[in-house]
Design an enzyme around this catalytic site. Structure first.
Site, PDB file in Angstrom:
ATOM      1  N   ARG A  78      -8.505 -37.751  -4.390  1.00  0.00           N
ATOM      2  CA  ARG A  78      -7.887 -37.519  -3.087  1.00  0.00           C
ATOM      3  C   ARG A  78      -8.861 -37.776  -1.932  1.00  0.00           C
ATOM      4  O   ARG A  78      -8.474 -38.262  -0.875  1.00  0.00           O
ATOM      5  CB  ARG A  78      -7.399 -36.065  -3.064  1.00  0.00           C
ATOM      6  CG  ARG A  78      -6.554 -35.692  -1.888  1.00  0.00           C
ATOM      7  CD  ARG A  78      -5.088 -35.891  -2.163  1.00  0.00           C
ATOM      8  NE  ARG A  78      -4.328 -35.571  -0.964  1.00  0.00           N
ATOM      9  CZ  ARG A  78      -3.022 -35.448  -0.930  1.00  0.00           C
ATOM     10  NH1 ARG A  78      -2.314 -35.626  -2.011  1.00  0.00           N
ATOM     11  NH2 ARG A  78      -2.404 -35.169   0.198  1.00  0.00           N
ATOM     12  N   LEU A 106      -3.038 -34.119   5.204  1.00  0.00           N
ATOM     13  CA  LEU A 106      -4.219 -34.889   5.596  1.00  0.00           C
ATOM     14  C   LEU A 106      -5.477 -34.224   5.051  1.00  0.00           C
ATOM     15  O   LEU A 106      -5.565 -32.998   4.965  1.00  0.00           O
ATOM     16  CB  LEU A 106      -4.290 -34.978   7.121  1.00  0.00           C
ATOM     17  CG  LEU A 106      -3.142 -35.766   7.774  1.00  0.00           C
ATOM     18  CD1 LEU A 106      -3.110 -35.504   9.277  1.00  0.00           C
ATOM     19  CD2 LEU A 106      -3.263 -37.254   7.482  1.00  0.00           C
ATOM     20  N   ASN A 120       1.681 -33.380  15.119  1.00  0.00           N
ATOM     21  CA  ASN A 120       2.669 -33.401  14.037  1.00  0.00           C
ATOM     22  C   ASN A 120       3.982 -32.829  14.542  1.00  0.00           C
ATOM     23  O   ASN A 120       4.001 -31.986  15.442  1.00  0.00           O
ATOM     24  CB  ASN A 120       2.174 -32.557  12.858  1.00  0.00           C
ATOM     25  CG  ASN A 120       3.146 -32.604  11.685  1.00  0.00           C
ATOM     26  OD1 ASN A 120       3.570 -33.665  11.261  1.00  0.00           O
ATOM     27  ND2 ASN A 120       3.518 -31.434  11.167  1.00  0.00           N
ATOM     28  N   THR A 121       5.063 -33.301  13.944  1.00  0.00           N
ATOM     29  CA  THR A 121       6.352 -32.681  14.225  1.00  0.00           C
ATOM     30  C   THR A 121       6.911 -32.090  12.939  1.00  0.00           C
ATOM     31  O   THR A 121       6.862 -32.713  11.875  1.00  0.00           O
ATOM     32  CB  THR A 121       7.336 -33.678  14.881  1.00  0.00           C
ATOM     33  OG1 THR A 121       8.598 -33.026  15.020  1.00  0.00           O
ATOM     34  CG2 THR A 121       7.505 -34.951  14.079  1.00  0.00           C
ATOM     35  N   HIS A 122       7.406 -30.856  13.052  1.00  0.00           N
ATOM     36  CA  HIS A 122       7.868 -30.117  11.872  1.00  0.00           C
ATOM     37  C   HIS A 122       9.295 -29.618  12.129  1.00  0.00           C
ATOM     38  O   HIS A 122       9.573 -29.064  13.206  1.00  0.00           O
ATOM     39  CB  HIS A 122       6.932 -28.926  11.615  1.00  0.00           C
ATOM     40  CG  HIS A 122       7.357 -28.105  10.450  1.00  0.00           C
ATOM     41  ND1 HIS A 122       7.174 -28.513   9.143  1.00  0.00           N
ATOM     42  CD2 HIS A 122       7.992 -26.903  10.379  1.00  0.00           C
ATOM     43  CE1 HIS A 122       7.673 -27.604   8.325  1.00  0.00           C
ATOM     44  NE2 HIS A 122       8.171 -26.617   9.052  1.00  0.00           N
ATOM     45  N   ASP A 154      -4.323 -28.743  12.179  1.00  0.00           N
ATOM     46  CA  ASP A 154      -5.630 -28.215  11.776  1.00  0.00           C
ATOM     47  C   ASP A 154      -5.710 -28.271  10.244  1.00  0.00           C
ATOM     48  O   ASP A 154      -4.891 -28.947   9.613  1.00  0.00           O
ATOM     49  CB  ASP A 154      -5.871 -26.816  12.350  1.00  0.00           C
ATOM     50  CG  ASP A 154      -4.919 -25.775  11.782  1.00  0.00           C
ATOM     51  OD1 ASP A 154      -4.164 -26.092  10.829  1.00  0.00           O
ATOM     52  OD2 ASP A 154      -4.935 -24.641  12.273  1.00  0.00           O
ATOM     53  N   ALA A 155      -6.648 -27.553   9.660  1.00  0.00           N
ATOM     54  CA  ALA A 155      -6.871 -27.698   8.213  1.00  0.00           C
ATOM     55  C   ALA A 155      -5.771 -27.059   7.368  1.00  0.00           C
ATOM     56  O   ALA A 155      -5.671 -27.344   6.166  1.00  0.00           O
ATOM     57  CB  ALA A 155      -8.226 -27.100   7.849  1.00  0.00           C
ATOM     58  N   GLY A 156      -4.934 -26.225   7.951  1.00  0.00           N
ATOM     59  CA  GLY A 156      -3.880 -25.573   7.174  1.00  0.00           C
ATOM     60  C   GLY A 156      -2.614 -26.418   7.135  1.00  0.00           C
ATOM     61  O   GLY A 156      -2.540 -27.495   7.715  1.00  0.00           O
ATOM     62  N   ASP A 158       0.787 -26.875   8.516  1.00  0.00           N
ATOM     63  CA  ASP A 158       1.655 -26.527   9.646  1.00  0.00           C
ATOM     64  C   ASP A 158       1.184 -25.263  10.373  1.00  0.00           C
ATOM     65  O   ASP A 158       2.002 -24.456  10.840  1.00  0.00           O
ATOM     66  CB  ASP A 158       3.115 -26.370   9.174  1.00  0.00           C
ATOM     67  CG  ASP A 158       3.653 -27.653   8.547  1.00  0.00           C
ATOM     68  OD1 ASP A 158       3.298 -28.739   9.029  1.00  0.00           O
ATOM     69  OD2 ASP A 158       4.429 -27.550   7.579  1.00  0.00           O
TER      70      ASP A 158
END
Ligand code: GRF
Length: 217
Positions: A78, A106, A120-122, A154-156, A158
């Protein structure tokens, strides 16, 4: 006071944007259409994907945009995929990266390279219903309203600072139909919100203060 990270718009010229997609690309199309107006303030330089054969890539090609595809399964690990995707996007020197229906998480290298500049869009009202099933999770829970969230990555999963949200009501008919019609209603709101947010970030820049995204008026 918490320290602020500041992201200024590029001068002169429009903000440079790379969009990542995995599916039908209707959010991408909305951005392509908006960026056709020089007053919008953003230029889409390229479109990347994690899979071939998707309508999102066809939309990009139809618009004359360069495309690139990096499939996780083509890499030994990965982190190698993460590095390749990071390099491909960095080659366009983007001011903003927009993940519009990009269905891969990501990697850390990518997030570090474009920290505070990935939008991002969620399809749910975060922090409720993060993850890949935001529409059906909201339906199953029985909430009466859901919607969409445009946020920084960020790293999480959403979990990044929220920029804007749009609300959509859930009807009884949505439970009978399994969520497809609800997702289409969400996407109508989502496209408009994403276009508005990306344009504002491109024209005005933004700063992040204690998780709050501030865009100058
Ligand atoms: C959007 O609802 C997005 O939030 C979700 O997938 C959908 C993508 O739609 N992750 P499209 O590919 O832009 O049409």
């Amino acid at each position: 006071m918490a320290s602020a990270e500041v992201f200024s718009p590029r001068t002169p010229g429009p903000a440079r944007v790379v969009v990542l997609v995995s599916g039908s690309g209707t959010n991408l199309q909305a951005l392509i259409d908006a960026a056709a107006d020089p007053g919008y303030g953003a230029e889409i330089l390229a479109v990347g994907a994690d899979r071939d054969g998707i309508t999102g890539l066809e939309r990009a090609e139809r618009a004359g945009l360069p495309v690139f595809v990096h499939r996780v399964k083509d890499f030994p690990a990965r982190d190698a995929w993460d590095r390749e995707l990071t390099d491909a996007v960095a080659g366009y020197r983007p001011d903003l990266v927009v993940t519009a229906g990009f269905m891969k998480i990501l990697g850390p290298e990518f997030i570090a390279a474009f920290a505070g500049r990935i939008v991002n869009t969620h399809p749910a009202l975060l922090p409720a219903f993060p993850g890949a099933h935001g529409v059906t999770d909201a339906l199953a829970y029985g909430v009466k309203v859901t919607g969409c969230t445009v946020h920084l990555v960020d790293a999480g999963v959403d979990t990044g600072p929220i920029i804007a949200q749009g609300v959509v009501e859930i009807t009884d008919a949505d439970h009978a139909d399994g969520g497809d019609a609800l997702h289409e209603r969400i996407k109508t709101v989502e496209r408009e919100l994403l276009v508005e947010v990306v344009g504002r970030l491109a024209r005005e820049g933004h700063r992040i203060e204690d998780r709050k995204v501030r865009i100058p008026a």
